[in-house]
Design a protein around this motif. Structure first.
Motif, PDB file in Angstrom:
ATOM      1  N   ASN A 182       0.652  -1.115   0.248  1.00 59.96           N
ATOM      2  CA  ASN A 182      -0.074  -0.075  -0.281  1.00 59.96           C
ATOM      3  C   ASN A 182       0.949   1.730   0.264  1.00 59.96           C
ATOM      4  N   ARG A 183       2.276   0.626  -0.724  1.00 57.67           N
ATOM      5  CA  ARG A 183       3.430   2.161  -0.597  1.00 57.67           C
ATOM      6  C   ARG A 183       3.134   2.972  -1.785  1.00 57.67           C
ATOM      7  N   SER A 184       2.736   4.118  -2.173  1.00 57.17           N
ATOM      8  CA  SER A 184       2.752   4.353  -3.282  1.00 57.17           C
ATOM      9  C   SER A 184       4.130   5.133  -2.944  1.00 57.17           C
ATOM     10  N   ARG A 185       5.371   4.967  -4.276  1.00 60.06           N
ATOM     11  CA  ARG A 185       6.534   5.896  -3.968  1.00 60.06           C
ATOM     12  C   ARG A 185       6.532   7.134  -4.384  1.00 60.06           C
ATOM     13  N   HIS A 186       5.088   7.590  -5.209  1.00 62.43           N
ATOM     14  CA  HIS A 186       4.989   9.043  -5.786  1.00 62.43           C
ATOM     15  C   HIS A 186       3.278   9.848  -5.186  1.00 62.43           C
ATOM     16  N   ASN A 187       3.569  10.168  -4.509  1.00 65.20           N
ATOM     17  CA  ASN A 187       1.924  11.002  -4.977  1.00 65.20           C
ATOM     18  C   ASN A 187       2.093  12.708  -4.978  1.00 65.20           C
ATOM     19  N   ALA A 188       0.864  12.767  -5.790  1.00 60.90           N
ATOM     20  CA  ALA A 188       1.187  14.316  -6.529  1.00 60.90           C
ATOM     21  C   ALA A 188      -0.044  14.650  -6.803  1.00 60.90           C
ATOM     22  N   ASN A 189      -0.326  16.302  -6.214  1.00 64.38           N
ATOM     23  CA  ASN A 189      -1.795  16.525  -6.456  1.00 64.38           C
ATOM     24  C   ASN A 189      -1.116  18.266  -7.200  1.00 64.38           C
ATOM     25  N   ILE A 190      -2.024  18.797  -7.464  1.00 62.72           N
ATOM     26  CA  ILE A 190      -2.206  20.175  -8.111  1.00 62.72           C
ATOM     27  C   ILE A 190      -3.228  20.810  -7.848  1.00 62.72           C
ATOM     28  N   LYS A 191      -3.289  22.057  -7.114  1.00 58.17           N
ATOM     29  CA  LYS A 191      -5.035  22.375  -6.597  1.00 58.17           C
ATOM     30  C   LYS A 191      -5.060  23.956  -7.603  1.00 58.17           C
ATOM     31  N   LEU A 192      -6.631  24.301  -8.136  1.00 63.54           N
ATOM     32  CA  LEU A 192      -6.345  25.609  -8.590  1.00 63.54           C
ATOM     33  C   LEU A 192      -7.728  25.542  -7.797  1.00 63.54           C
ATOM     34  N   PHE A 193      -7.147  27.272  -7.076  1.00 60.36           N
ATOM     35  CA  PHE A 193      -8.796  28.100  -6.613  1.00 60.36           C
ATOM     36  C   PHE A 193      -9.306  29.141  -7.267  1.00 60.36           C
ATOM     37  N   THR A 214       1.804  -9.758  -9.071  1.00 66.19           N
ATOM     38  CA  THR A 214       0.194  -9.510  -9.814  1.00 66.19           C
ATOM     39  C   THR A 214      -0.542  -8.589  -8.986  1.00 66.19           C
ATOM     40  N   SER A 215      -0.664  -8.177  -7.734  1.00 67.59           N
ATOM     41  CA  SER A 215      -1.964  -7.412  -7.206  1.00 67.59           C
ATOM     42  C   SER A 215      -1.011  -5.583  -7.498  1.00 67.59           C
ATOM     43  N   PHE A 216      -0.232  -4.848  -7.467  1.00 68.46           N
ATOM     44  CA  PHE A 216       0.162  -3.598  -8.140  1.00 68.46           C
ATOM     45  C   PHE A 216      -1.649  -2.880  -8.377  1.00 68.46           C
ATOM     46  N   VAL A 217      -1.914  -1.952  -7.768  1.00 68.69           N
ATOM     47  CA  VAL A 217      -2.377  -1.752  -8.657  1.00 68.69           C
ATOM     48  C   VAL A 217      -1.558  -0.022  -9.116  1.00 68.69           C
ATOM     49  N   ASN A 218      -1.357  -0.207 -10.726  1.00 69.93           N
ATOM     50  CA  ASN A 218      -1.522   0.707 -11.400  1.00 69.93           C
ATOM     51  C   ASN A 218      -1.503   1.797 -10.986  1.00 69.93           C
ATOM     52  N   GLY A 219      -0.157   3.251 -10.716  1.00 72.73           N
ATOM     53  CA  GLY A 219      -0.690   4.678 -11.083  1.00 72.73           C
ATOM     54  C   GLY A 219      -2.090   5.087 -11.875  1.00 72.73           C
ATOM     55  N   PHE A 220      -2.550   5.992 -10.368  1.00 71.47           N
ATOM     56  CA  PHE A 220      -3.802   6.579 -11.359  1.00 71.47           C
ATOM     57  C   PHE A 220      -4.038   8.253 -10.888  1.00 71.47           C
ATOM     58  N   TYR A 221      -4.887   8.878 -11.700  1.00 68.41           N
ATOM     59  CA  TYR A 221      -5.282  10.035 -10.887  1.00 68.41           C
ATOM     60  C   TYR A 221      -7.067  10.295 -10.932  1.00 68.41           C
ATOM     61  N   THR A 222      -7.199  11.159 -10.060  1.00 70.22           N
ATOM     62  CA  THR A 222      -8.316  10.922  -9.741  1.00 70.22           C
ATOM     63  C   THR A 222      -8.656  12.996  -9.785  1.00 70.22           C
ATOM     64  N   LEU A 223      -9.895  13.153 -10.204  1.00 70.17           N
ATOM     65  CA  LEU A 223     -10.043  14.740 -10.529  1.00 70.17           C
ATOM     66  C   LEU A 223     -10.977  15.385 -10.006  1.00 70.17           C
ATOM     67  N   ASN A 224     -10.956  16.003  -8.739  1.00 69.06           N
ATOM     68  CA  ASN A 224     -12.115  16.475  -8.583  1.00 69.06           C
ATOM     69  C   ASN A 224     -12.348  18.092  -8.597  1.00 69.06           C
ATOM     70  N   THR A 225     -12.998  18.461  -8.706  1.00 70.93           N
ATOM     71  CA  THR A 225     -13.596  19.493  -8.663  1.00 70.93           C
ATOM     72  C   THR A 225     -15.089  20.309  -7.859  1.00 70.93           C
ATOM     73  N   TYR A 282      -2.734  12.334  -7.980  1.00 72.43           N
ATOM     74  CA  TYR A 282      -1.881  11.588  -8.257  1.00 72.43           C
ATOM     75  C   TYR A 282      -1.102  10.426  -7.951  1.00 72.43           C
ATOM     76  N   ARG A 283      -1.254   9.294  -8.095  1.00 72.58           N
ATOM     77  CA  ARG A 283      -0.854   8.415  -7.054  1.00 72.58           C
ATOM     78  C   ARG A 283      -0.256   7.088  -8.170  1.00 72.58           C
ATOM     79  N   SER A 284       1.623   6.897  -7.675  1.00 73.80           N
ATOM     80  CA  SER A 284       1.591   6.018  -8.418  1.00 73.80           C
ATOM     81  C   SER A 284       1.919   4.602  -7.744  1.00 73.80           C
ATOM     82  N   LYS A 285       1.772   3.741  -8.738  1.00 70.70           N
ATOM     83  CA  LYS A 285       1.474   2.414  -8.748  1.00 70.70           C
ATOM     84  C   LYS A 285       1.605   1.657  -7.305  1.00 70.70           C
TER      85      LYS A 285
END
Lengths: 699, 224
Positions: free
Chosen positions: A598-609, A645-656, A625-628
């Motif tokens: 359950n540890r991702s190497r990379h976590n990132a976020n960008i937010k615009l207000f 084989t239980s990897f969840v690939n990196g993914f983006y979530t977009l919230n607004t 963003y959360r990497s695999k």
């Protein structure tokens, strides 16, 4: 049970009516243009009011305004968008928090400075439980803080600060929100401040019809329908010039009925959670420089599950969990010139009654802490502190901490800290006596293992004991950590950036071990201290005011989290993996060891207000963003490597979310989470796009 | 499988360990014990030593009981020399029942329906890749008996590892088992899977493994 439920519902409606009609005559208070941003004040880092920007610890504040703008209604949604914080769902679907790569069990969650009961039998602290309609801000301090807070403060502390009444005119809000999966949230807040007395009332109903991501299977919904109620009341009384009292009560009630599929039949299981927390604090000004706080806090967390089934259905049993905590604490702060000396002494009583623990068990602990916070030469802030915890069931703990901030220029400063953290063994790890009736294995808490094992031997159920008696005679130790943080902050009027490097070394992790083999072929498990892990990396955060109304922010965390013993085994070429496709066995090399689950190497976020003042509207867009990461071992070597084989690939979530103000007092908010419609089989907490609409009336 | 997984999650609210060895318990007990035609065989010969490399697929290993009831049922016996399952009381080397592996050497351990031992089969475990095991020199061998199996039972003790998160039994990679057959030949074995067609989503209690047999009695070589 359903009677109770109705009672609460009725109470809720009366409360609502009162709140709505009781205030009718009041003239709406106009919300003036937002006041000049005051310097943010944080209390969690030192237990005294400190400017956030001058604190030598990695800390952050999430303001009420931000929380409202992003449309968060429960604590999980607030935290998941913060840099370096990841939510991880456990087997029950409870989303727990991960900070600096340390999981839920190592993070302390407080409300107004006192711990919220962890709840439940095992697994994560369920952040969804916490309604946040009445809060002022959420404070987060990363890194070990056991020097102030004792057990469980290894990875960090999250402190929910509730709103304080401000005006003599009653103020508050009523809001209703409905969203995907018929998720409904109904919120009422009232508060008022008189000369010597003020109060606030908070009420929330939250429900959802749940959802089923695999409708074709027999296991019922992925998330079951539920409804819950949170009430909060707070009373502030000024008794004299030097003494004031704050007293609060918070209750939480949840109903979650589900069906369980056993022997080709569905059985109903009625789940009920009842929680209350009462917290009273007396603030006493003893002299010009000396202040004292007398605090008493009591909480009970009850969870009951009742099975609607005829007797003797194997596997299906009612369960019961009842945890009671009482804690008096006295604190004092002595201020002199540029220094503050804080001390505290307290006693904690913690009792648990639950299924599979024989008799009610209790822990008694006493503690004392001290902290010296001083400013030297105008540019150096040093905090030195420590805490001593005595405990009835395991060895005492000593948790020191030192932190410093060195102001290099007007806008640039260095921050660094070293501290220790610990986590006491819990009731389950010490006292559990559980036998799975269908499979036949047994799990015994460490402190009862020897006697219970003897009982099983007397019954002839034990084939052979696989550990020596001496091992069980020792004490189970607390899990302990040392945490290092160091970095820089660079603040100008428009730009705020910071970087923090961290490392946490944890030892004596408690895990299960086999202590005996039963005649039915199954094992008897107990607990043991063994693993040593570490998490390390860095976090960068930046926020820039592009214009007065437009803010962009971003954050990134790099994380390495490994088990030291496994690294050693890999170094010695003792670990192998089977390639899932070729079925060939290969040695796992250092570069193929991925690290902890359950540890991702990379976590990132960008937010615009964006604040569109002319239209009285605001708009925001947040990309996370959360990497695999991997969820469990799939190839038999008990660790996560690139062949799993239980990897969840990196993914983006977009919230607004967009909020528009009407008639001065009404806000309409429309929002969508997970707009990119990211879904994965392994992620039951991300069921596609979720939209909502919310109407808020402010008075 | 998934059913059990969900059940375990739902029912064993408090526990991290669950349902060991109870996966896919509904194996058809009437399964006929035949050699699967998929099994491959390769023979190589160097310096007069003949090594037979075989891949064995889907050896059924049903058991009765479990779920609190004492475990029982016939062991499925296997003969390395012929490479097939046998019902002979004497001409077998190892035998399977559930996750338990019995040797035709030593004494009975005391479990139900155990086959009588009449050979001298022994076992030794080495960590490494299959190819890396080249000789049986300096190895210490064990037999069944004294209430224990030569290949220890239980997760992470012997040949397999049970993952409570997935409820799946996996052969531990890198565990190579060297047997001395009842005829005195050495054979190295790598277990591959406990599931039908080596597919974790299918029925359990089906062994698949690779082995290399040296048919020259007393020769310790296990690789070219």
């Amino acid at each position: 049970m359903s009677l109770n439920k109705n009672k609460i519902l009725i109470y809720f409606f009366f409360f609502c009516l009162q709140a709505i009609f009781g205030q009718e005559k009041e003239e709406a208070v106009k919300d003036s243009i937002s006041p000049q941003q005051l310097e943010e004040v944080i209390i969690t880092g030192t237990r005294t009011q400190r400017q956030l920007s001058s604190l030598p610890l990695p800390a952050s504040i999430i303001s009420k305004k931000k929380i409202q703008q992003i449309g968060a209604i429960r604590l999980n949604k607030v935290l998941e968008e913060q840099t370096g914080i990841v939510l991880v769902a456990d087997e029950s679907g409870f989303e727990g928090i991960q900070i600096q790569g340390l999981e839920s069990e190592y993070i302390l969650i407080l409300i107004d400075g006192v711990p919220l009961p962890r709840g439940g039998n095992a697994g994560n602290f369920d952040l969804k439980r916490i309604a946040i309609g009445n809060i002022k801000q959420v404070e987060i301090v990363k890194g070990a803080s056991s020097s102030l807070y004792g057990s469980e403060a290894l990875g960090g502390v999250v402190n929910i600060i509730t709103e304080v009444p401000k005006t003599i005119k009653p103020s508050g809000n009523v809001s209703y929100r409905i969203g995907t999966f018929t998720q409904q949230d109904f919120n009422i807040n009232v508060s008022q401040k008189f000369k010597k007395v003020s109060y606030s009332l908070f009420s929330n109903r939250f429900s959802s019809k749940g959802y089923d991501l695999n409708p074709e299977d027999n296991f019922g919904p992925t998330v079951n329908p539920f409804e819950n109620y949170t009430f909060g009341s707070k009373l502030y009384v000024t008794l004299s010039k030097n003494i004031d009292v704050a007293s609060s009560i918070r209750t939480f009630n949840e109903y979650l009925d589900r069906t369980v599929f056993v022997n080709n039949t569905n059985f109903g299981v009625n789940g009920r959670t009842k929680e209350w927390l009462s917290h009273t604090r007396v603030n006493h000004k003893i002299g010009l420089n000396l202040k004292a706080e007398y605090e008493f806090y009591v909480t009970r967390f009850k969870a009951i599950e009742e099975v609607n089934a005829p007797q003797n259905i194997a596997d299906l049993t009612n369960s019961n969990f009842n945890n009671f905590i009482a804690r008096p604490e006295i604190r004092s702060t002595y201020t002199l010139n540029n220094s503050r000396f804080t001390t505290g002494v307290g006693y904690k009583y913690n009792q648990l009654k639950r299924t599979n623990i024989d008799t009610p068990k209790s822990f008694n602990s006493q503690y004392i802490y001290a902290q010296y916070d001083t400013n030297l030469l105008g540019f150096l802030n040093v905090i030195v502190g420590g805490r001593f915890d005595n405990h009835s069931e395991y060895n005492y703990q000593l948790s020191p901490k030192i932190a410093l901030r060195y102001k290099l220029t007007k806008s640039l400063a260095f921050k660094g800290s070293v501290g220790t953290g610990f986590r006491a063994p819990n009731f389950r790890q010490l006292f559990l006596d559980f036998t799975n009736t269908s499979v036949g294995y047994t799990v015994l808490g460490y402190n009862v293992a020897e006697n219970k094992l003897q009982d099983l031997q007397d019954l002839g159920e034990i084939d052979r004991v696989t550990v020596s008696k001496e091992i069980l005679d020792k004490n189970l130790k607390a899990e302990t950590s040392i945490s290092y943080n160091a970095g820089f902050t660079f603040h100008t009027k428009a730009l705020k950036t910071e970087i923090n490097f961290f490392r946490n070394d944890i030892k004596n992790l408690i895990d299960t071990q086999i202590i005996a083999r039963k005649t039915n072929g199954q094992n008897v498990f107990s607990y043991k201290n063994f693993d040593e892990i570490y998490t390390t990396g860095f976090e960068v955060n930046g926020s820039y005011n592009i214009t007065k109304n437009f803010t962009a922010s971003g954050g990134y965390q790099l994380l390495y989290a490994f088990n030291k013993e496994n690294q050693e085994r890999i170094k010695n070429k003792e670990v192998f993996a089977r390639d899932a496709i070729t079925k060939k066995t290969v040695a796992v090399t250092k570069s193929k060891y991925f690290g902890l689950v359950n540890r991702s190497r990379h976590n990132a976020n960008i937010k615009l207000f964006y604040d569109w003042r002319k239209a009285k509207a605001n708009f925001n867009l947040r990309v996370l963003y959360r990497s695999k990461y991997a969820q469990f071992d799939t190839n038999g070597n008990n660790l996560i490597d690139d062949y799993d084989t239980s990897f969840v690939n990196g993914f983006y979530t977009l919230n607004t979310a967009i909020t528009k103000t009407f008639f001065n007092d009404f806000n309409l908010q429309v929002g969508a989470n997970n707009l990119l419609d990211y879904t994965a089989n392994l992620l039951p907490t991300l069921p596609g796009i979720q939209t909502y609409i919310k109407l808020n009336y402010k008075f | 499988m998934k059913k059990l997984l969900i059940l375990c999650i739902a029912l064993n609210l408090s526990l991290l360990t669950s349902c060991e060895e109870d996966d896919k318990a509904n194996v058809n007990e009437e399964q006929t014990l035949v050699d699967t035609p998929d099994n491959k065989e390769e023979v190589s010969e160097t310096n007069g030593v003949q090594l037979i490399n075989k891949e064995i697929i889907n050896i059924p290993a049903p058991q009765t009981g479990g779920r609190g009831v004492p475990i029982g049922g016939e062991f499925t016996k296997f003969d390395f020399e012929t490479g097939i399952v046998t019902t002979s009381e004497t001409d077998w080397d190892i035998a399977f029942r559930g996750t338990t592996i019995a040797l035709n050497g030593g004494e009975v351990t005391g479990t139900n329906d155990e086959p009588a031992r009449n050979g001298n089969v022994e076992v030794s475990v080495v960590n490494g890749t299959f190819e890396s095991v080249k000789s049986t020199k300096d190895l210490k061998f064990e037999k069944d008996g004294n209430g224990a199996f030569g290949i220890p039972t239980g997760s992470n003790n012997g040949w397999y590892n049970y993952n409570p998160a997935t409820n799946i039994i996996l052969a531990i990679p890198g565990k190579i088992f060297i047997f001395k057959t009842r005829k005195g030949n050495y054979v190295k074995v790598e277990f591959l899977s406990y599931y039908q067609d080596q597919d974790n989503t299918k029925e359990g209690r089906f062994y698949s493994f690779n082995y290399v047999l040296n048919q020259k009695i007393g020769s310790t070589s296990l690789a070219k």
